[in-house]
Scaffold this motif. Structure first.
Motif, mmCIF file in Angstrom:
data_model
loop_
_atom_site.group_PDB
_atom_site.id
_atom_site.type_symbol
_atom_site.label_atom_id
_atom_site.label_comp_id
_atom_site.label_asym_id
_atom_site.label_seq_id
_atom_site.Cartn_x
_atom_site.Cartn_y
_atom_site.Cartn_z
ATOM 1 N N ARG A 52 0.798 -1.128 0.076
ATOM 2 C CA ARG A 52 -0.069 -0.102 -0.067
ATOM 3 C C ARG A 52 0.800 1.148 0.014
ATOM 4 N NH1 ARG A 52 -5.824 -0.872 2.477
ATOM 5 N NH2 ARG A 52 -5.956 0.825 0.652
ATOM 6 N N LEU A 53 1.436 0.733 -0.816
ATOM 7 C CA LEU A 53 3.051 2.060 -1.109
ATOM 8 C C LEU A 53 2.455 4.155 -1.365
ATOM 9 C CD1 LEU A 53 5.703 3.939 -1.235
ATOM 10 C CD2 LEU A 53 5.729 2.720 -3.963
ATOM 11 N N GLU A 54 1.255 3.740 -1.986
ATOM 12 C CA GLU A 54 0.802 5.001 -2.693
ATOM 13 C C GLU A 54 -0.300 5.245 -1.447
ATOM 14 O OE1 GLU A 54 -0.065 2.492 -4.707
ATOM 15 O OE2 GLU A 54 0.585 3.295 -6.715
ATOM 16 N N ALA A 55 -0.761 4.027 -0.354
ATOM 17 C CA ALA A 55 -1.371 5.115 0.493
ATOM 18 C C ALA A 55 -0.684 5.615 1.536
ATOM 19 C CB ALA A 55 -2.454 3.944 1.293
ATOM 20 N N HIS A 56 1.134 4.868 2.242
ATOM 21 C CA HIS A 56 1.425 6.017 2.772
ATOM 22 C C HIS A 56 1.503 7.185 2.551
ATOM 23 C CE1 HIS A 56 2.052 2.776 5.693
ATOM 24 N NE2 HIS A 56 1.797 1.283 4.868
ATOM 25 N N THR A 57 1.919 7.417 0.978
ATOM 26 C CA THR A 57 2.461 7.965 0.471
ATOM 27 C C THR A 57 1.087 9.837 0.636
ATOM 28 O OG1 THR A 57 3.920 6.943 -0.814
ATOM 29 C CG2 THR A 57 3.966 9.376 -1.664
ATOM 30 N N ASP A 58 0.342 9.189 0.604
ATOM 31 C CA ASP A 58 -0.563 9.865 0.499
ATOM 32 C C ASP A 58 -0.702 10.446 2.348
ATOM 33 O OD1 ASP A 58 -1.745 10.049 -2.122
ATOM 34 O OD2 ASP A 58 -3.025 8.764 -1.240
ATOM 35 N N ARG A 59 -1.194 9.710 2.633
ATOM 36 C CA ARG A 59 -0.671 10.176 4.406
ATOM 37 C C ARG A 59 0.410 10.861 5.065
ATOM 38 N NH1 ARG A 59 -1.097 5.629 9.149
ATOM 39 N NH2 ARG A 59 0.726 5.023 8.276
ATOM 40 N N LEU A 60 1.382 10.963 4.301
ATOM 41 C CA LEU A 60 2.491 11.830 4.651
ATOM 42 C C LEU A 60 2.348 13.118 4.081
ATOM 43 C CD1 LEU A 60 5.862 11.240 5.550
ATOM 44 C CD2 LEU A 60 6.074 11.618 3.653
ATOM 45 N N PHE A 61 1.902 12.879 2.635
ATOM 46 C CA PHE A 61 1.897 14.400 2.800
ATOM 47 C C PHE A 61 0.370 15.166 2.865
ATOM 48 C CE2 PHE A 61 3.756 15.899 -1.349
ATOM 49 C CZ PHE A 61 4.835 14.049 -1.913
ATOM 50 N N ASN A 62 -0.217 14.321 3.778
ATOM 51 C CA ASN A 62 -2.065 15.058 4.362
ATOM 52 C C ASN A 62 -0.777 15.367 5.831
ATOM 53 O OD1 ASN A 62 -3.732 14.835 2.529
ATOM 54 N ND2 ASN A 62 -4.371 12.291 3.291
ATOM 55 N N SER A 63 -0.405 14.575 6.212
ATOM 56 C CA SER A 63 0.946 15.435 7.674
ATOM 57 C C SER A 63 1.046 16.098 7.699
ATOM 58 C CB SER A 63 1.733 14.099 8.223
ATOM 59 O OG SER A 63 0.792 12.543 8.391
ATOM 60 N N ALA A 64 1.827 16.387 5.909
ATOM 61 C CA ALA A 64 2.532 17.304 6.273
ATOM 62 C C ALA A 64 1.646 18.816 5.509
ATOM 63 C CB ALA A 64 3.503 17.235 5.001
ATOM 64 N N LYS A 65 0.441 18.504 4.895
ATOM 65 C CA LYS A 65 -0.325 19.111 5.024
ATOM 66 C C LYS A 65 -0.931 20.061 6.536
ATOM 67 C CE LYS A 65 -4.508 20.748 1.948
ATOM 68 N NZ LYS A 65 -5.630 20.484 1.009
ATOM 69 N N ASN A 68 1.497 22.261 7.708
ATOM 70 C CA ASN A 68 1.985 23.391 6.891
ATOM 71 C C ASN A 68 3.034 23.035 6.787
ATOM 72 O OD1 ASN A 68 0.535 25.395 6.178
ATOM 73 N ND2 ASN A 68 0.481 26.956 7.543
ATOM 74 N N MET A 69 4.010 22.094 6.994
ATOM 75 C CA MET A 69 5.568 21.591 5.747
ATOM 76 C C MET A 69 4.814 22.233 4.322
ATOM 77 S SD MET A 69 6.756 18.809 8.941
ATOM 78 C CE MET A 69 8.495 19.154 8.355
ATOM 79 N N PRO A 70 5.938 22.882 3.654
ATOM 80 C CA PRO A 70 5.875 22.586 2.255
ATOM 81 C C PRO A 70 6.936 21.369 2.242
ATOM 82 C CG PRO A 70 7.434 24.515 2.742
ATOM 83 C CD PRO A 70 6.955 24.017 4.496
ATOM 84 N N MET A 71 6.380 20.982 0.307
ATOM 85 C CA MET A 71 6.680 19.721 0.599
ATOM 86 C C MET A 71 7.342 19.564 -0.498
ATOM 87 S SD MET A 71 6.679 16.284 1.805
ATOM 88 C CE MET A 71 6.205 14.994 2.341
ATOM 89 N N PRO A 72 8.862 19.524 -0.908
ATOM 90 C CA PRO A 72 9.182 19.534 -1.838
ATOM 91 C C PRO A 72 10.114 18.671 -3.186
ATOM 92 C CG PRO A 72 11.061 18.941 -0.216
ATOM 93 C CD PRO A 72 9.942 19.090 0.612
#
Ligand code: PMP
Length: 305
Positions: A52-65, A68-72
């Motif tokens: 479930r790689l995509e699900a983990h990456t989606d959660r990482l991006f949501n966590s950053a959002k 309020n951490m910009p994702m490079p």
């Protein structure tokens, strides 16, 4: 852990494991504002695959959002970085740790002059609670530490600082001779373990706490789906600790913990005091899926080569 051979993906490049370093003035080291993931790759029928790689990456991006951490980097770049971290370290199975953190450009709490860095490491890691405990189940205790409130650190983000709470709870449980802690929310209802979501079975129905104060676990979602496919009713509801005492079965789910049966809470055996039949069935289904032995959910697996 820092002194070993291999490679770590850091800010877009693979660097030697021993050279993947950061300065002591790293902002995240001081204040804990960072986000991360815990992902696993398994030796599967079709070759080593990330679950479930995509699900983990989606959660990482949501966590950053949320933080309020910009994702490079893009999701595609980070998916590729995670595959590369497994592949380049020649791992057949792995625990993968992506982490997003602020650099050492400044110390202010405004965090308005900081660079966001991203690292991805991967290493071999067996059963988090031990192979034996996957069969016999673990002994847990209700924690004296309360799970985060949604308006304190928030709970939808998998954030670095939140794990102080997990560590305090786990260390307390271990010091009392238990394997894991069960944390209650600020209103006193069951929330989750220090790094796992909680489930219980009563009269053939599977219950799990609502997500108000618990992390939206990917294993939780997976198990809910597998349980429904197996014909079980799954209900999300507020659960009290005494409901758990008189449950027929209980178990934890998590990327690291997989599906771990709970045999005892607060010195009271749950059900027969051993892994129950529903837990055993869902555990078997989970291991079939992650190892690519089930034809049904092959889209949850991403091969690393
Ligand atoms: N709750 C907490 C506090 C966790 O740290 C984890 C592990 N990420 C989980 C639940 C389970 O989440 P997942 O199934 O996505 O690993």
């Amino acid at each position: 852990m820092s002194d070993r051979d291999g490679f770590i993906w850091l800010d877009g490049e693979m660097v030697d494991w021993r050279d993947a370093k950061t300065h002591v003035l790293t902002h995240t080291l001081h204040y804990g504002m960072g986000v991360f993931e815990g992902v696993r790759a398994y030796e599967a029928e079709q070759g080593t695959s990330i679950f479930r790689l995509e699900a983990h990456t989606d959660r990482l991006f949501n966590s950053a959002k949320i933080m309020n951490m910009p994702m490079p980097y893009s999701k595609e770049e980070l998916n590729e970085a995670q595959r590369a971290a497994v592949r380049d370290n020649d791992l057949k199975s792995a625990y993968i740790r992506p982490m997003v953190f602020y650099g050492s450009e400044g110390m202010g709490l405004r965090a308005d002059n900081l660079k966001t860095h991203v690292m991805v490491a991967a290493w071999e890691w067996g059963a988090y609670m031990g192979e034996e405990n996957l069969q016999k189940g673990i002994k847990i205790a209700t924690s004296s530490f309360t799970r985060h409130h949604v308006n304190v650190t928030m709970t939808k983000a998998k954030s670095n600082g939140a794990y102080m709470n997990s560590m305090l709870a786990l260390q307390e449980a271990v010091s009392h001779g238990c394997d894991e802690a069960l944390l209650l929310d600020t209103e006193g209802y069951v929330s989750e373990g220090s790094g796992e979501n909680f489930f219980m079975v009563k009269d053939g129905i599977i219950f799990t706490p609502e997500l108000t104060s618990a992390l939206d676990g990917i294993t939780r979602k997976t198990i809910m789906q597998l349980a429904k496919e197996a014909g079980y009713e799954v209900r999300e509801k507020r659960i009290t600790r005494d409901e758990v005492y008189i449950a027929d079965e209980a178990f934890f789910t998590g990327t690291a913990a997989e599906v771990t049966p709970i045999r005892e809470l607060d010195n009271r055996p749950i059900g027969q005091g051993s892994r129950g039949p529903v837990t055993e069935l869902l555990q078997a289904k989970y291991f079939d899926v992650v190892h690519g032995r089930s034809q049904q959910h092959l889209d949850w697996l991403t091969t690393v080569v």
